[in-house]
Design an enzyme around this catalytic site. Structure first.
Site, PDB file in Angstrom:
ATOM      1  N   VAL A   9     -22.657  -9.565  20.624  1.00 43.87           N
ATOM      2  CA  VAL A   9     -22.955  -9.624  19.363  1.00 43.87           C
ATOM      3  C   VAL A   9     -22.313  -9.944  18.567  1.00 43.87           C
ATOM      4  O   VAL A   9     -21.060  -9.702  18.551  1.00 43.87           O
ATOM      5  CB  VAL A   9     -23.592  -8.226  19.849  1.00 43.87           C
ATOM      6  CG1 VAL A   9     -25.169  -7.424  19.914  1.00 43.87           C
ATOM      7  CG2 VAL A   9     -23.181  -7.110  19.445  1.00 43.87           C
ATOM      8  N   SER A  10     -22.184 -10.436  17.568  1.00 38.94           N
ATOM      9  CA  SER A  10     -21.066 -10.838  16.259  1.00 38.94           C
ATOM     10  C   SER A  10     -20.884 -10.068  15.754  1.00 38.94           C
ATOM     11  O   SER A  10     -20.619 -10.354  14.415  1.00 38.94           O
ATOM     12  CB  SER A  10     -22.803 -12.087  16.141  1.00 38.94           C
ATOM     13  OG  SER A  10     -23.541 -11.929  15.047  1.00 38.94           O
ATOM     14  N   SER A  11     -21.692  -8.888  14.822  1.00 36.81           N
ATOM     15  CA  SER A  11     -21.554  -8.281  14.271  1.00 36.81           C
ATOM     16  C   SER A  11     -22.133  -6.639  14.621  1.00 36.81           C
ATOM     17  O   SER A  11     -22.607  -6.355  15.828  1.00 36.81           O
ATOM     18  CB  SER A  11     -22.563  -8.099  13.013  1.00 36.81           C
ATOM     19  OG  SER A  11     -24.018  -7.420  13.585  1.00 36.81           O
TER      20      SER A  11
END
Length: 202
Positions: A9-11
């Site tokens: 996941v990017s954040s």
């Protein structure tokens, strides 16, 4: 031969557990995770690095979506090449969902799908390179017609502002006129054979 999972996941606002819930029913032997890590590049993706080091021939790497592995064409090529060389097959669950498949296909079909993905990836990359070269060629042609294209100025030339470059140019010409071999000229002057050939052709 093992089922391996990769999750990213990017954040920090997003939960990795959503992906785990999707993947856990596929008899996953080991998980590799990049939590709150952008997929815009391969830098800093420790989970992916560990995955690439760990996998062995015959392994299957499950991802909820192919963009969890790579977000751009270049990175996908790099990852695909490394996994394929190791004999590893990626299982992108989003693709099978898009095809309306309720279950993951057999091993043979999985490998066939991964091969097709790699072929399509290479084809798209090649087409992009061809399009770039075509646009570049068309741009140069328009610039020439407009009198704006000057081309690249050769490093070694008679009127070079650098004395050493003028000397090398004149020496290449002199030695070529004496019919000295190109290889010998290049070695003597510390330049490449291609440079000698370019001076000769000009």
């Amino acid at each position: 031969m093992s089922n391996i999972a990769y999750m990213r996941v990017s954040s920090s606002d997003l939960s990795i557990e959503n992906q785990r819930q999707v993947l856990e029913k596929y008899n996953i032997y080991k998980y590799f995770i990049d939590d709150a890590v952008s997929g815009k590049s391969l830098n800093g993706r420790i989970g992916l690095d560990d995955l690439l080091s760990y996998v062995r021939e015959g392994d299957f790497v499950y991802v909820v979506a192919l963009d969890r592995l790579a977000r751009n064409q270049t990175d996908q090529e790099v990852i695909s090449a490394e996994l394929s060389l190791k004999g590893v097959t990626v299982v992108p669950l989003d693709l099978f969902d898009m095809l309306g498949l309720n279950e993951v296909p057999t091993e043979g079909v999985l490998k066939m799908v991964w091969d097709v993905i790699n072929v399509v990836t290479r084809y798209k990359a090649e087409q992009e390179r061809k399009d770039m070269l075509r646009r570049q060629k068309e741009g140069i042609k328009r610039a020439k017609l407009a009198g704006k294209y000057k081309g690249t100025v050769p490093k070694y030339r008679q009127n070079s502002p650098i004395k050493k470059n003028r000397y090398i140019y004149s020496e290449v010409i002199r030695r070529l006129e004496k019919r000295e071999p190109i290889k010998g000229i290049a070695e003597c002057l510390g330049i490449s054979r291609n440079t000698v050939k370019r001076i000769r052709d000009r």
